[in-house]
Write a protein that holds these residues in place. Structure first.
Motif, mmCIF file in Angstrom:
data_model
loop_
_atom_site.group_PDB
_atom_site.id
_atom_site.type_symbol
_atom_site.label_atom_id
_atom_site.label_comp_id
_atom_site.label_asym_id
_atom_site.label_seq_id
_atom_site.Cartn_x
_atom_site.Cartn_y
_atom_site.Cartn_z
ATOM 1 N N ALA A 166 20.249 1.881 -5.077
ATOM 2 C CA ALA A 166 19.975 2.137 -3.659
ATOM 3 C C ALA A 166 18.684 1.455 -3.234
ATOM 4 N N GLY A 167 17.678 1.444 -4.130
ATOM 5 C CA GLY A 167 16.428 0.758 -3.816
ATOM 6 C C GLY A 167 16.627 -0.733 -3.599
ATOM 7 N N ILE A 168 17.465 -1.348 -4.429
ATOM 8 C CA ILE A 168 17.749 -2.780 -4.257
ATOM 9 C C ILE A 168 18.489 -3.017 -2.945
ATOM 10 N N LEU A 169 19.514 -2.202 -2.696
ATOM 11 C CA LEU A 169 20.344 -2.400 -1.510
ATOM 12 C C LEU A 169 19.580 -2.134 -0.213
ATOM 13 N N LEU A 170 18.603 -1.230 -0.283
ATOM 14 C CA LEU A 170 17.836 -0.870 0.919
ATOM 15 C C LEU A 170 16.501 -1.600 1.001
ATOM 16 N N ALA A 174 0.819 -1.214 0.000
ATOM 17 C CA ALA A 174 0.000 0.000 0.000
ATOM 18 C C ALA A 174 0.850 1.260 0.000
ATOM 19 N N TRP A 175 1.846 1.352 0.902
ATOM 20 C CA TRP A 175 2.581 2.603 1.015
ATOM 21 C C TRP A 175 3.386 2.900 -0.249
ATOM 22 N N LEU A 197 11.818 3.198 -5.882
ATOM 23 C CA LEU A 197 10.687 2.301 -5.677
ATOM 24 C C LEU A 197 10.764 1.092 -6.611
ATOM 25 N N ALA A 198 11.231 1.309 -7.841
ATOM 26 C CA ALA A 198 11.411 0.186 -8.770
ATOM 27 C C ALA A 198 12.469 -0.768 -8.244
ATOM 28 N N GLY A 199 13.555 -0.220 -7.705
ATOM 29 C CA GLY A 199 14.619 -1.054 -7.166
ATOM 30 C C GLY A 199 14.173 -1.873 -5.970
ATOM 31 N N LEU A 200 13.243 -1.348 -5.179
ATOM 32 C CA LEU A 200 12.774 -2.057 -3.989
ATOM 33 C C LEU A 200 12.189 -3.431 -4.317
ATOM 34 N N GLN A 201 11.632 -3.563 -5.520
ATOM 35 C CA GLN A 201 10.906 -4.783 -5.852
ATOM 36 C C GLN A 201 11.662 -5.718 -6.794
ATOM 37 N N LEU A 206 11.303 -2.292 3.095
ATOM 38 C CA LEU A 206 10.094 -3.100 2.988
ATOM 39 C C LEU A 206 9.670 -3.680 4.330
ATOM 40 N N ASN A 207 10.590 -3.753 5.254
ATOM 41 C CA ASN A 207 10.264 -4.292 6.580
ATOM 42 C C ASN A 207 10.102 -3.209 7.641
#
Length: 345
Positions: free
Chosen positions: A187-191, A9-10, A61-65, A196-197
């Motif tokens: 940075a999104g991938i590394l973080l 959601a966020w 945000l793309a890197g996060l996923q 996400l947690n």
């Protein structure tokens, strides 16, 4: 998670806030290009601040996923990026470029037919984002998001961005725009695990929002001088970090405190690719229509242009979703029953 699917959601809320800022920024620049607003106007100061972080936000945000997407298999990862990024890039670049050739009044700067060929290596208008994002995902695919490879590439990207700032274009490794954006993607991938947690309380989210807002104000003020008002070079990175942190914190707050408002931003986030693709045409059309009606006051132009630049593509997205046309048009992926929005922007 969002109630609709396994979407978070966020993240959709952050995309929703971010896409409003994207539309606002392009409307503002369009008014300057059309000579309806001058850079001496105090509102122009918001341009630098917004541009330091609104697009870096989407790359982060793309890197996060990426890890989650790669867990389905590297071939599936690459195939999905071709379908959800490369295909809409080519389809809608040709559409917008062709329409602008037929209706040059929508542009402050005219285009030539050759533009439709050069999109293979030279993106037009807002489509640079999809082009660069696809290249970032190709790097993610080639490295399999391994930290031992990503960290050196991140350092190389930072070095390329620094050298490009001093007049060394490309550096035979990464063009300046790709280098700048890859910093936030990596940075999104590394973080990703940490972000996400992260489950902040309301108090923690409010404190972090206030701290980030102070940092954004300070660093954007200092960064404007350090960078000579260039928002996509290393001296603007502190402002970008603060701005991204602020939007992440605000997204958590909206998710925690106001589900009705949060759900509205989630809807914008799910429709953000459609809004991104069509907002230039919508906002430019509104600007031209208002100008022909002799309504040239910049506050009216800015407000109406931003609202309609978001609202018209959103209505189009909702109609296409109901008609099950998102997937064929590159604006969604086919699920078991109906197409849902692509989580790329």
């Amino acid at each position: 998670m969002s109630a609709r699917s396994n979407r978070i959601a966020w993240i959709d809320i952050a995309r929703g806030i971010g896409i409003i800022l994207v539309v606002y920024g392009h409307v503002l620049r369009g008014l300057v290009g059309a000579h309806l607003l001058t850079t001496a106007n105090p509102v122009w100061a918001s341009d630098y601040t917004i541009y330091t972080f609104h697009m870096p936000l989407f790359f982060l945000l793309a890197g996060l996923q990426v890890d989650r997407s790669l867990s389905k298999g590297p071939q599936a990862f690459l195939r999905s990026k071709i379908i959800t990024i490369a295909y809409p890039y080519l389809l809608w670049s040709l559409f917008q470029g062709g329409l602008q050739l037929l209706m040059p009044g929508l542009l402050n700067t005219p285009r030539s037919p050759w533009t439709l060929v050069t999109i293979l290596w030279h993106p037009i208008a807002q489509f640079w984002f999809l082009y660069v994002l696809f290249l970032c995902h190709v790097i993610g695919f080639l490295t399999q998001a391994r930290r031992t490879l990503l960290i050196p590439l991140l350092l190389i990207s930072m070095g390329c961005a620094l050298l490009a700032m001093h007049g060394v274009p490309g550096l035979f490794v990464l063009p300046a725009t790709l280098a700048h954006c890859f910093v936030f993607y990596a940075a999104g991938i590394l973080l990703s695990h940490a972000l996400l947690n992260w489950r902040p309380s309301v108090g923690m989210a409010m404190f972090a929002s206030a701290l980030s807002e102070f940092g954004l104000g300070l660093f954007s003020h200092l960064g404007r001088g350090w960078s000579h008002s260039l928002s996509d070079i290393p001296p603007s990175w502190p402002s970008a970090i603060a701005g991204i942190a602020l939007l992440i914190c605000l997204s958590h707050l909206l998710d925690l405190l106001t589900r009705s408002l949060g759900s509205w931003f989630e809807t914008l986030g799910r429709a953000s690719l459609t809004i991104y693709i069509f907002h230039i045409l919508a906002a430019a059309g509104i600007r031209v229509a208002l100008k022909k009606a002799h309504l040239t006051a910049w506050p009216l132009q800015l407000a109406v242009g931003t609202i309609m630049g978001v609202g018209l593509p959103l209505l189009l997205h909702l109609w296409l979703e109901r008609a099950n046309l998102l997937a064929p048009l590159g604006l969604g992926v086919k699920r078991r029953s109906a197409p849902q929005s692509i989580p790329v922007i």
